[in-house]
Write an enzyme that holds these catalytic residues in place. Sequence first.
Site, mmCIF file in Angstrom:
data_model
loop_
_atom_site.group_PDB
_atom_site.id
_atom_site.type_symbol
_atom_site.label_atom_id
_atom_site.label_comp_id
_atom_site.label_asym_id
_atom_site.label_seq_id
_atom_site.Cartn_x
_atom_site.Cartn_y
_atom_site.Cartn_z
ATOM 1 C CD GLU A 40 45.387 46.950 36.277
ATOM 2 O OE1 GLU A 40 44.508 46.294 35.719
ATOM 3 O OE2 GLU A 40 45.203 47.498 37.373
ATOM 4 C CE1 TYR A 120 40.406 48.097 34.277
ATOM 5 C CE2 TYR A 120 41.972 46.400 33.587
ATOM 6 C CZ TYR A 120 41.425 47.204 34.570
ATOM 7 O OH TYR A 120 41.909 47.136 35.843
ATOM 8 C CG ASP A 138 37.069 46.462 36.765
ATOM 9 O OD1 ASP A 138 36.058 47.157 37.068
ATOM 10 O OD2 ASP A 138 37.714 45.836 37.608
#
Length: 334
Positions: A40, A120, A138
């Site tokens: 991520e 996020y 996102d």
Amino acid sequence: MSKSNLQTAQNKLLDWYEIHGRKELPWRNTSDIYHVYVSEIMLQQTQVKRVMEEYYFQFLEKFPSFFALAQAPLEEVFGMWSGLGYYRRAKNLHESAKLCPYGLPQDFQSLQKLPGIGRYTASAICSFGYHQKVSVVDTNIARVLARFFGYEEASEKLLWQCADLFLNTDHPRLHNLALMDLGSLVCTPKNPSCTVSQSGEVPLGREACPLADACKGFDEPAKYYKTKSMQYEDKQLHYGVYVQNGKIAMKVSTEGMYKDMLELPSIEPQEDEEKYLGFFKHSVTKYRLEIHLYMLRERDEAFEWLCLKSLEHAPVSSMTKKALEIVLKNMHRF
Ligand code: SF4
């Protein structure tokens, strides 16, 4: 939008993902939260292909766990991040590992207290890593939601509300992954597939997108997502090069996006043509840079000496790497 329309769209979205989704991505096939977290952070501002081919596996091999990452010096972490850009990400990753050497917390609020983890990333870790019933937004998902619900100027808050409303609570993880892929592969910023002609003849139209039947933006997707053009800033930078005994003088950057990394000493522009080594252009974020290099004769106590033979994993940015290539071509002048 009615509940049954939303449910139908949810089901079609999952069917689409089953056939077209990027299910093979390695971070989607692991239960290791460290792997999910590293992916991520790397995927923020970097494309999937680049992360997968050049960084993800190499980083995990070098630092296989939170504990291993926490034990490593920051320079080594920067070294493995070299060329990926946005080095603050690597620093935050390292700091979070030091705070949590045995694993990340499992709740959304605690995750957001860690360096570099915003709404996020916390939601992505909760959804993709811990399989919790949370929505994820996102940039790709935001675009799909704005078009699907027909909002021209949707605030971030409104988009998260849309994501919550649309979340498939039976399959939240797959739903979020499917929306992400749909935004990336079909509902693209320019020319989403629902508007594109196949072989220039028949519009793909509704066939292209599983959400098309209920999508409020289907007739005019551009109205619900406006591409912003980047405002560039041109800058000239000047650096000095001091080479001695196969080592080059560097300084630790104390501010800006390269903070804590090694860079060439910054100097004022020089008039002396004999000292001039060359220039190159480099773009980073909104800056279009022209970098000029000069030979340097004055030593400085603050210099760190970097061996020219060990540049590959040195904690330097891709801009500095380009500068060092020019230095290597001019070694005969030192
Ligand atoms: S129908 Fe078109 S605009 Fe609507 S979500 Fe699908 S690709 Fe995007």
